[in-house]
Enzyme design. Structure first.
Site, PDB file in Angstrom:
ATOM      1  N   CYS A 197       0.824  -1.210   0.000  1.00  0.00           N
ATOM      2  CA  CYS A 197       0.000   0.000   0.000  1.00  0.00           C
ATOM      3  C   CYS A 197       0.862   1.265   0.000  1.00  0.00           C
ATOM      4  O   CYS A 197       1.958   1.276   0.542  1.00  0.00           O
ATOM      5  CB  CYS A 197      -0.863   0.043   1.247  1.00  0.00           C
ATOM      6  SG  CYS A 197      -1.896  -1.395   1.433  1.00  0.00           S
ATOM      7  N   ARG A 216       5.156   0.033  -6.175  1.00  0.00           N
ATOM      8  CA  ARG A 216       5.116  -0.784  -4.956  1.00  0.00           C
ATOM      9  C   ARG A 216       4.086  -1.903  -5.053  1.00  0.00           C
ATOM     10  O   ARG A 216       4.097  -2.810  -4.235  1.00  0.00           O
ATOM     11  CB  ARG A 216       4.784   0.105  -3.755  1.00  0.00           C
ATOM     12  CG  ARG A 216       5.840   1.165  -3.478  1.00  0.00           C
ATOM     13  CD  ARG A 216       5.330   2.164  -2.476  1.00  0.00           C
ATOM     14  NE  ARG A 216       5.077   1.560  -1.192  1.00  0.00           N
ATOM     15  CZ  ARG A 216       5.926   1.565  -0.184  1.00  0.00           C
ATOM     16  NH1 ARG A 216       7.088   2.153  -0.323  1.00  0.00           N
ATOM     17  NH2 ARG A 216       5.622   1.003   0.948  1.00  0.00           N
ATOM     18  N   TRP A 241      -3.148  -2.531  -1.424  1.00  0.00           N
ATOM     19  CA  TRP A 241      -2.771  -3.899  -1.786  1.00  0.00           C
ATOM     20  C   TRP A 241      -3.530  -4.777  -0.802  1.00  0.00           C
ATOM     21  O   TRP A 241      -3.247  -4.761   0.392  1.00  0.00           O
ATOM     22  CB  TRP A 241      -1.261  -4.062  -1.625  1.00  0.00           C
ATOM     23  CG  TRP A 241      -0.691  -5.325  -2.168  1.00  0.00           C
ATOM     24  CD1 TRP A 241      -0.395  -5.601  -3.473  1.00  0.00           C
ATOM     25  CD2 TRP A 241      -0.296  -6.483  -1.423  1.00  0.00           C
ATOM     26  NE1 TRP A 241       0.147  -6.847  -3.576  1.00  0.00           N
ATOM     27  CE2 TRP A 241       0.221  -7.409  -2.343  1.00  0.00           C
ATOM     28  CE3 TRP A 241      -0.318  -6.823  -0.071  1.00  0.00           C
ATOM     29  CZ2 TRP A 241       0.702  -8.656  -1.965  1.00  0.00           C
ATOM     30  CZ3 TRP A 241       0.156  -8.064   0.311  1.00  0.00           C
ATOM     31  CH2 TRP A 241       0.662  -8.969  -0.627  1.00  0.00           C
ATOM     32  N   ASN A 290      -1.625   2.237   6.017  1.00  0.00           N
ATOM     33  CA  ASN A 290      -0.816   1.086   5.593  1.00  0.00           C
ATOM     34  C   ASN A 290      -0.571   0.227   6.817  1.00  0.00           C
ATOM     35  O   ASN A 290      -0.340   0.761   7.912  1.00  0.00           O
ATOM     36  CB  ASN A 290       0.553   1.540   5.064  1.00  0.00           C
ATOM     37  CG  ASN A 290       0.452   2.183   3.705  1.00  0.00           C
ATOM     38  OD1 ASN A 290      -0.613   2.236   3.111  1.00  0.00           O
ATOM     39  ND2 ASN A 290       1.580   2.690   3.219  1.00  0.00           N
ATOM     40  N   GLY A 291      -0.544  -1.080   6.644  1.00  0.00           N
ATOM     41  CA  GLY A 291      -0.288  -1.963   7.781  1.00  0.00           C
ATOM     42  C   GLY A 291      -1.529  -2.774   8.114  1.00  0.00           C
ATOM     43  O   GLY A 291      -2.468  -2.855   7.309  1.00  0.00           O
ATOM     44  N   GLU A 319      17.410 -17.842  -7.693  1.00  0.00           N
ATOM     45  CA  GLU A 319      17.164 -16.456  -8.088  1.00  0.00           C
ATOM     46  C   GLU A 319      16.627 -16.395  -9.530  1.00  0.00           C
ATOM     47  O   GLU A 319      15.684 -15.654  -9.816  1.00  0.00           O
ATOM     48  CB  GLU A 319      18.470 -15.647  -7.936  1.00  0.00           C
ATOM     49  CG  GLU A 319      18.428 -14.220  -8.419  1.00  0.00           C
ATOM     50  CD  GLU A 319      17.400 -13.325  -7.735  1.00  0.00           C
ATOM     51  OE1 GLU A 319      16.774 -13.734  -6.744  1.00  0.00           O
ATOM     52  OE2 GLU A 319      17.212 -12.196  -8.215  1.00  0.00           O
ATOM     53  N   LYS A 334      12.980 -14.866 -10.529  1.00  0.00           N
ATOM     54  CA  LYS A 334      12.804 -13.764 -11.494  1.00  0.00           C
ATOM     55  C   LYS A 334      11.775 -14.160 -12.556  1.00  0.00           C
ATOM     56  O   LYS A 334      10.903 -13.388 -12.894  1.00  0.00           O
ATOM     57  CB  LYS A 334      14.123 -13.419 -12.207  1.00  0.00           C
ATOM     58  CG  LYS A 334      15.145 -12.585 -11.504  1.00  0.00           C
ATOM     59  CD  LYS A 334      14.789 -11.186 -11.166  1.00  0.00           C
ATOM     60  CE  LYS A 334      14.128 -11.097  -9.821  1.00  0.00           C
ATOM     61  NZ  LYS A 334      14.978 -10.855  -8.678  1.00  0.00           N
ATOM     62  N   GLU A 377       8.111 -14.411 -11.071  1.00  0.00           N
ATOM     63  CA  GLU A 377       7.412 -13.216 -10.609  1.00  0.00           C
ATOM     64  C   GLU A 377       6.948 -12.294 -11.729  1.00  0.00           C
ATOM     65  O   GLU A 377       5.947 -11.608 -11.557  1.00  0.00           O
ATOM     66  CB  GLU A 377       8.208 -12.461  -9.536  1.00  0.00           C
ATOM     67  CG  GLU A 377       9.531 -11.919  -9.956  1.00  0.00           C
ATOM     68  CD  GLU A 377      10.277 -11.269  -8.791  1.00  0.00           C
ATOM     69  OE1 GLU A 377       9.647 -10.762  -7.866  1.00  0.00           O
ATOM     70  OE2 GLU A 377      11.520 -11.261  -8.837  1.00  0.00           O
ATOM     71  N   HIS A 406      17.742 -36.836  -7.217  1.00  0.00           N
ATOM     72  CA  HIS A 406      17.124 -37.455  -6.032  1.00  0.00           C
ATOM     73  C   HIS A 406      15.600 -37.348  -6.055  1.00  0.00           C
ATOM     74  O   HIS A 406      14.958 -37.423  -5.012  1.00  0.00           O
ATOM     75  CB  HIS A 406      17.689 -36.819  -4.757  1.00  0.00           C
ATOM     76  CG  HIS A 406      19.143 -37.114  -4.576  1.00  0.00           C
ATOM     77  ND1 HIS A 406      19.616 -38.354  -4.230  1.00  0.00           N
ATOM     78  CD2 HIS A 406      20.243 -36.337  -4.759  1.00  0.00           C
ATOM     79  CE1 HIS A 406      20.935 -38.338  -4.174  1.00  0.00           C
ATOM     80  NE2 HIS A 406      21.345 -37.111  -4.507  1.00  0.00           N
ATOM     81  N   LYS A 419       6.435  -4.085  -3.999  1.00  0.00           N
ATOM     82  CA  LYS A 419       7.879  -3.851  -3.948  1.00  0.00           C
ATOM     83  C   LYS A 419       8.414  -3.971  -2.528  1.00  0.00           C
ATOM     84  O   LYS A 419       9.445  -4.561  -2.290  1.00  0.00           O
ATOM     85  CB  LYS A 419       8.193  -2.461  -4.519  1.00  0.00           C
ATOM     86  CG  LYS A 419       9.663  -2.097  -4.517  1.00  0.00           C
ATOM     87  CD  LYS A 419      10.449  -2.996  -5.446  1.00  0.00           C
ATOM     88  CE  LYS A 419      11.936  -2.718  -5.428  1.00  0.00           C
ATOM     89  NZ  LYS A 419      12.697  -3.847  -5.988  1.00  0.00           N
TER      90      LYS A 419
HETATM   91  C1  F6R Z   1      12.251 -10.309  -5.877  1.00  0.00           C
HETATM   92  C2  F6R Z   1      12.242  -9.330  -4.812  1.00  0.00           C
HETATM   93  C3  F6R Z   1      11.885  -9.771  -3.442  1.00  0.00           C
HETATM   94  C4  F6R Z   1      12.703  -8.987  -2.399  1.00  0.00           C
HETATM   95  C5  F6R Z   1      12.215  -9.334  -0.980  1.00  0.00           C
HETATM   96  C6  F6R Z   1      13.021  -8.606   0.080  1.00  0.00           C
HETATM   97  O1  F6R Z   1      12.626  -9.766  -7.095  1.00  0.00           O
HETATM   98  O2  F6R Z   1      12.477  -8.176  -5.044  1.00  0.00           O
HETATM   99  O3  F6R Z   1      12.053 -11.145  -3.287  1.00  0.00           O
HETATM  100  O4  F6R Z   1      14.051  -9.296  -2.559  1.00  0.00           O
HETATM  101  O5  F6R Z   1      10.867  -8.994  -0.844  1.00  0.00           O
HETATM  102  O6  F6R Z   1      12.925  -7.229  -0.070  1.00  0.00           O
HETATM  103  P1  F6R Z   1      13.953  -6.249   0.613  1.00  0.00           P
HETATM  104  O7  F6R Z   1      15.277  -6.479   0.001  1.00  0.00           O
HETATM  105  O8  F6R Z   1      13.422  -4.880   0.340  1.00  0.00           O
HETATM  106  O9  F6R Z   1      13.948  -6.587   2.079  1.00  0.00           O
END
Ligand code: F6R
Length: 606
Positions: A2, A27, A73, A99-100, A479, A483, A486, A502, A601
């Site tokens: 949010c 975000r 959100w 927010n929260g 990773e 990517k 997502e 396995h 984000k």
């Molecule tokens: C994936 C991504 C998330 C963040 C995770 C931690 O592309 O961006 O997996 O890495 O939410 O976020 P931060 O680094 O802001 O604590």
């Protein structure tokens, strides 16, 4: 997650609020709303993107100079107009954006309903305006202070009361809020990016603090309702850093920014002469670090993958045992810690609720808590004993790219720093630092000439992907899969190459391609055997390997070449093709790369 924007000033509030919401779009959100006070109080809400809200506002643009706005959100209640913020009391005079999560919302709702309050949404937030209405006796500041004693949970709040229209009330507990102090105007936001266009002078509220702001004045109170003095700080980021600079998406811009962002992460932090890293943020704890016998890295998502790379580095070169924990689990453990344990929180945003909760717990237990954080002034950076900033500017794309490479670079610097405090030789320290400083040029070289778009076109219809790697490149398998998932919504899984046989190898067939990260390193031959295992089950293989190693062309279906570097630094180079592959697949499939569905984000809820 949010987003909040609030405005009080001499200018029209609507353009500032809408522009602020657009800046916060990255975000992640599913609905939005505005309350604006001019001749009357008007509210507008919409499900979907900000342009839907603009359609609802239509020609109704108010001349009001005070207002609050929100991108939601969904957590409690589905995305709908009724659940979109701002929420109000029964009279509509009190408007709140939040927010929260208010944890005791259910009992408060029951209590207020019994008193005759009518609720219109399924949200936890709506209890706040009703509670204010219930307690209000003509002083909104005092009433909000009372309300904050009653509500439990996390909040960043902005409150407007029509009976006292010359002020906005702002409160924070666990959900960030920044107050921008402009010339005859005050802009409030959950993220500085929504403020930068108006002012770089800001006040960061701490947990438990509440502020009353006018267009030319502000007062801040602590949790005990005492007036306190707050410093006005300058934001170092520039407005240009939150524009796409001609790139189609923020994600692409940030991928291409990596030669520069990486340089910014180690600039001024390398002492070639002494073969060590100069980490100013750790100077005060350098002696304590010399005695550290164990490191626990706490992080989420991409930052957790960085931590796993760091585990290999720190164990191999600094000789310190390392554990890497998902913050969302770590916060519920009862970890065994002592004064010789250092806990490192890695977080781009510095606001991730799980990571924050994890470090708060260990601070109570006496461990040294360090941060590797990008957002200057963020909550995690302030909660840690010491730390290192990434200095890469804001990362706007939801899918993290430049933060990953920078975090690995900082972990490499930390490895050299701690290693040199212990048994690492001067020669080795110099070698690692030299290789690190050569990386920006190598990334540039790869970005200028590669075959990723072609490979993405070839494979974008696949419904499943496996990503595999060993040792330093094993975390990259996770990773790469993250990517792709997502932003392209293709199912992908990351494996340690040796684990595949396995059980999971049962998945492989002609339609299930595998992405191998197989640089010419100490485990290359082992990876080669695993590639053969996949090929003999008819699976397509795309392999990332070191430039000059032609041997894979005979086995793999497609080969991507990355420049040579030290084994421990390979993840920094090998992640670039994975980022680009996910980007191109998502783009070819026509998805909104910068705003992937369901994601936020900065994850400020548990
Ligand atoms: C994936 C991504 C998330 C963040 C995770 C931690 O592309 O961006 O997996 O890495 O939410 O976020 P931060 O680094 O802001 O604590």
């Amino acid at each position: 997650m949010c987003g909040i924007v609030g405005y009080i000033g001499k200018n029209k509030a609507m353009p500032v609020l809408l522009d602020g919401l657009r800046k916060l779009e990255y975000r992640g959100y599913d609905s939005s709303g505005v309350a604006i006070f001019g001749k009357t109080l008007q509210t507008f809400k919409a499900v979907g993107k900000i342009k839907e809200l603009e359609k609802v506002i239509g020609k109704n643009k108010s001349d009001g100079t005070i207002g609050i706005a929100h991108t939601r959100w969904a957590t409690h209640g589905k995305p709908s107009k009724a659940n979109a913020h701002p929420h109000s009391d029964c009279t509509g005079k009190i408007q709140v954006v939040h927010n929260g999560i208010i944890e005791n919302h259910a009992e408060l709702r029951e209590l207020l309903k019994k008193k005759g309050h009518k609720f219109h949404s399924q949200t936890d937030t709506e209890v706040i305006p009703h509670l204010i209405e219930d307690l209000y006796k003509g002083d909104i500041t005092q009433t909000l202070q009372e309300v904050l004693q009653i509500i439990k949970g996390a909040y960043g709040l902005v409150v407007f009361c029509q009976d006292e229209p010359e002020k906005l009330l702002v409160a924070r507990c666990g959900s960030p809020l920044v107050i921008g102090i402009g010339k005859h105007e005050t802009v409030i936001a959950s993220d500085v990016s929504a403020i930068l266009q108006h002012t770089k002078q800001v006040i960061y509220l701490e947990d438990g603090e509440m502020a009353e702001v006018g267009y030319d004045n502000f007062r801040v109170f602590d949790a005990k309702r005492n007036l306190i003095k707050k410093d006005i700080e300058s934001v170092l980021w520039n407005i240009e850093e939150i524009s796409k600079k001609g790139f189609e998406h923020f994600m692409l811009k940030e991928i291409f920014q990596q030669p520069e962002s990486l340089k910014n992460s180690f600039n001024g932090r390398i002492s070639f002469e002494n073969g060590t890293a100069k980490l100013g943020g750790l100077t005060e704890v350098a002696d304590r670090l010399r005695d550290v016998e164990r490191i626990i890295i706490v992080a989420c998502g991409t930052a957790w993958h960085d931590g796993l790379v760091g585990e290999y580095m720190l164990e191999e070169y600094a000789g310190i045992p390392v554990e890497v924990e998902w913050a969302s689990e770590f916060r519920y453990r009862n970890p065994i810690l002592n004064k010789r344990t250092a806990v490192i929180a890695i977080s781009q945003s510095g606001e991730t609720a799980d990571t924050l909760a994890g470090i708060k717990e260990v601070k109570n237990k006496g461990a040294l808590v360090l941060g590797i954080v990008n957002s200057v002034g963020s909550t995690i950076s302030r909660e840690t004993d010491a730390g290192v900033y990434n200095h890469i500017g804001p990362e706007i794309s939801v899918a993290s790219t430049k933060a990953f490479t920078s975090q690995v670079a900082i972990l490499a610097l930390l490895t050299v720093f701690l290693g040199r405090q212990r048994r690492m030789s001067l020669v080795m320290g110099k070698r690692i630092l030299k290789e690190l400083s050569d990386l920006p040029e190598k990334i540039d070289e790869f970005l200028k000439d590669n075959n990723i778009e072609r490979i993405a076109k070839k494979y974008h219809k696949a419904k499943n992907f496996a990503f595999l790697g060993r040792k330093y490149c094993q975390p990259l398998a996770n990773e790469g899969a993250l990517k792709l998932k997502e932003i392209s919504y293709i199912h992908a899984e990351g494996f340690a190459s040796g684990e595949m046989k396995h059980g999971s190898i049962a998945l492989i067939d002609k339609k299930f391609p595998s992405f191998f990260i197989a640089p010419k390193d100490s485990v290359y031959e082992k990876n080669l055997s695993n590639i053969e295992e996949i090929k003999s089950r008819s699976g397509d293989v795309i392999a990332i390997t070191t430039k000059g190693n032609k041997s894979l062309e005979k086995i793999a279906d497609d080969v991507i070449y990355i420049p040579k570097t030290l084994e421990m630094l390979t993840p920094i180079l090998a992640t670039i093709p994975l980022q680009l592959f996910a980007y191109h697949v998502a783009r070819i499939k026509g998805f909104d790369v910068d705003k992937p569905r369901n994601l936020a984000k900065s994850v400020t809820v548990e």
